[in-house]
Design an enzyme around this catalytic site. Structure first.
Site, mmCIF file in Angstrom:
data_model
loop_
_atom_site.group_PDB
_atom_site.id
_atom_site.type_symbol
_atom_site.label_atom_id
_atom_site.label_comp_id
_atom_site.label_asym_id
_atom_site.label_seq_id
_atom_site.Cartn_x
_atom_site.Cartn_y
_atom_site.Cartn_z
ATOM 1 N N HIS A 33 32.498 32.542 -39.249
ATOM 2 C CA HIS A 33 33.611 32.598 -38.620
ATOM 3 C C HIS A 33 33.839 34.277 -38.249
ATOM 4 O O HIS A 33 34.411 35.077 -38.697
ATOM 5 C CB HIS A 33 34.568 32.092 -39.548
ATOM 6 C CG HIS A 33 36.016 31.963 -38.626
ATOM 7 N ND1 HIS A 33 36.152 30.640 -38.355
ATOM 8 C CD2 HIS A 33 37.032 32.527 -38.328
ATOM 9 C CE1 HIS A 33 37.437 30.695 -37.344
ATOM 10 N NE2 HIS A 33 38.000 32.151 -37.623
ATOM 11 N N HIS A 35 34.627 36.721 -34.397
ATOM 12 C CA HIS A 35 35.108 36.450 -32.859
ATOM 13 C C HIS A 35 34.732 37.675 -32.312
ATOM 14 O O HIS A 35 34.328 38.918 -32.709
ATOM 15 C CB HIS A 35 36.816 36.541 -32.792
ATOM 16 C CG HIS A 35 37.180 35.658 -33.424
ATOM 17 N ND1 HIS A 35 37.485 34.156 -33.408
ATOM 18 C CD2 HIS A 35 37.829 35.544 -34.819
ATOM 19 C CE1 HIS A 35 37.978 33.559 -34.265
ATOM 20 N NE2 HIS A 35 38.203 34.396 -35.283
ATOM 21 N N ARG A 126 36.643 24.218 -30.861
ATOM 22 C CA ARG A 126 37.747 24.478 -31.596
ATOM 23 C C ARG A 126 38.998 23.697 -31.121
ATOM 24 O O ARG A 126 39.484 23.720 -30.270
ATOM 25 C CB ARG A 126 37.968 25.900 -31.896
ATOM 26 C CG ARG A 126 38.789 26.280 -33.230
ATOM 27 C CD ARG A 126 38.985 27.900 -33.195
ATOM 28 N NE ARG A 126 39.588 28.189 -34.471
ATOM 29 C CZ ARG A 126 40.187 29.498 -34.844
ATOM 30 N NH1 ARG A 126 40.492 30.182 -33.739
ATOM 31 N NH2 ARG A 126 40.422 29.706 -35.817
ATOM 32 N N ARG A 132 52.145 29.037 -33.660
ATOM 33 C CA ARG A 132 52.387 30.261 -33.157
ATOM 34 C C ARG A 132 51.354 30.729 -32.199
ATOM 35 O O ARG A 132 51.418 31.834 -31.467
ATOM 36 C CB ARG A 132 52.595 31.246 -34.233
ATOM 37 C CG ARG A 132 51.437 31.373 -35.101
ATOM 38 C CD ARG A 132 51.651 32.238 -36.580
ATOM 39 N NE ARG A 132 50.484 32.132 -37.233
ATOM 40 C CZ ARG A 132 49.286 32.549 -37.271
ATOM 41 N NH1 ARG A 132 49.244 33.180 -36.245
ATOM 42 N NH2 ARG A 132 48.497 32.298 -38.495
ATOM 43 N N ASP A 258 35.866 36.522 -40.243
ATOM 44 C CA ASP A 258 37.008 36.578 -39.198
ATOM 45 C C ASP A 258 37.191 37.840 -38.529
ATOM 46 O O ASP A 258 37.990 38.055 -37.920
ATOM 47 C CB ASP A 258 38.176 36.376 -40.264
ATOM 48 C CG ASP A 258 39.521 35.707 -38.981
ATOM 49 O OD1 ASP A 258 39.143 35.133 -38.032
ATOM 50 O OD2 ASP A 258 40.651 36.243 -39.177
#
Length: 305
Positions: A33, A35, A126, A132, A258
């Site tokens: 995970h 990005h 995903r 939010r 992350d």
């Protein structure tokens, strides 16, 4: 090692010099995970985005990978890029067979585009239900997407808040693909680990053969990045939740950094410290091997597992 200079335009205050972890990751570890953001000059952010990060491109990601001793990455499409998967695909291609991707697609996506993404290394999509971050997540559209990706053997990654699981669980269970849950379903770690809310999540995982990412203690923690008794575990209040998932579903747990930690406001974590969180939630060598190597290889590189 400087991943980005703190004087760079658009600097977001993540840790520019991650520490060397005390815990040595086993050979073949997969970060499932992470990005990439831009760089914006080449890969513009989506006009409908809910946040604007600074650039965090593939070069910085690969530098972190090598610094931490990670072998492979799964690059998850960031919401700030919308359904334009160009930056993610560019990073996956650049890594060769050392990366896989998780995309965001729209319900009108054509088979040719899905097959092109598959050839590039994408293995899932995903679905984001965090209010939010997205305006809406229409179930009919998502069901259409799931039906289109199922023949490719892809999975669906689910991102939601724990309080919303009762409403969403029937839809999740109806999907025709394997399911992977981000960040343990974002539990409220101020509540008991054996309380009704987290127990409900564990029952959902058990009933639906769900994979779970025991990721993002920095997002879940209330106590924050203060170490306890000198130990290199910055997020002790999250440990009971991660350890419970690892103990109950050891063959379906995944781990990741992350990076570059999108949309955090309280603090930016030291990625070296995040690595040192691992042995607290997976204390044995067998648990660590499953979490970091065997499970992600089985899901993303099944021909090599």
């Amino acid at each position: 090692m400087h991943l980005l200079s703190p004087k760079s335009p658009g600097w977001l205050d993540w840790c520019p010099d991650p520490s060397v972890p005390a815990f040595r990751l086993p050979a073949g570890t997969v970060d499932t995970h992470c990005h990439v953001f831009g760089p914006q000059a080449r890969f513009p952010f989506a006009p409908e985005r809910k946040y604007t990060p600074c650039d965090g491109g593939k070069e910085q990601l690969f530098a972190l990978r090598d610094h931490l001793g990670i072998a492979r990455n799964v690059v998850v499409q960031a919401t700030c890029h919308g359904a334009d998967n160009s930056a993610m695909v560019d990073a996956v291609r650049a890594a060769g067979d050392r990366a896989r991707g998780v995309a965001t697609v729209r319900p009108d996506v054509e088979e040719a585009e899905l097959r092109a993404l598959h050839s590039a290394g994408v293995r899932g999509v995903r679905f984001n239900f965090v209010r939010r971050l997205v305006d809406t997540a229409p179930e009919d559209d998502l069901r259409t997407i799931a039906a289109k990706i199922a023949p490719l053997g892809w999975h669906v990654v689910l991102y939601f808040e724990s309080a919303d699981l009762p409403e969403l669980a029937p839809f999740f269970a109806s999907l025709p693909t394997p399911l992977v849950v981000d960040h343990m379903g974002r539990p409220d770690v101020t509540r008991p680990v054996d309380g009704p809310e987290f127990s409900r999540f564990l029952r959902f995982v058990d009933a639906n053969d769900v994979w779970v990412k025991v990721t993002c203690p920095e997002r879940l923690s209330v106590t924050g990045p203060a170490a306890l008794d000198g130990q290199r575990d910055a997020y002790t209040d999250v440990v009971p939740f991660g350890r419970r998932v690892v103990e109950e579903f050891g063959d379906r747990v995944l781990w990741g950094t992350d990076w570059p930690h999108p949309n955090l406001t309280d603090h930016m974590p030291d990625d070296g410290l995040l690595v040192d969180h691992v042995p607290h939630i997976a204390p044995t060598e067998e648990q660590q091997r499953l979490l970091l190597v065997d499970n992600p290889m089985r899901l993303y590189w099944p021909d090599e597992a």
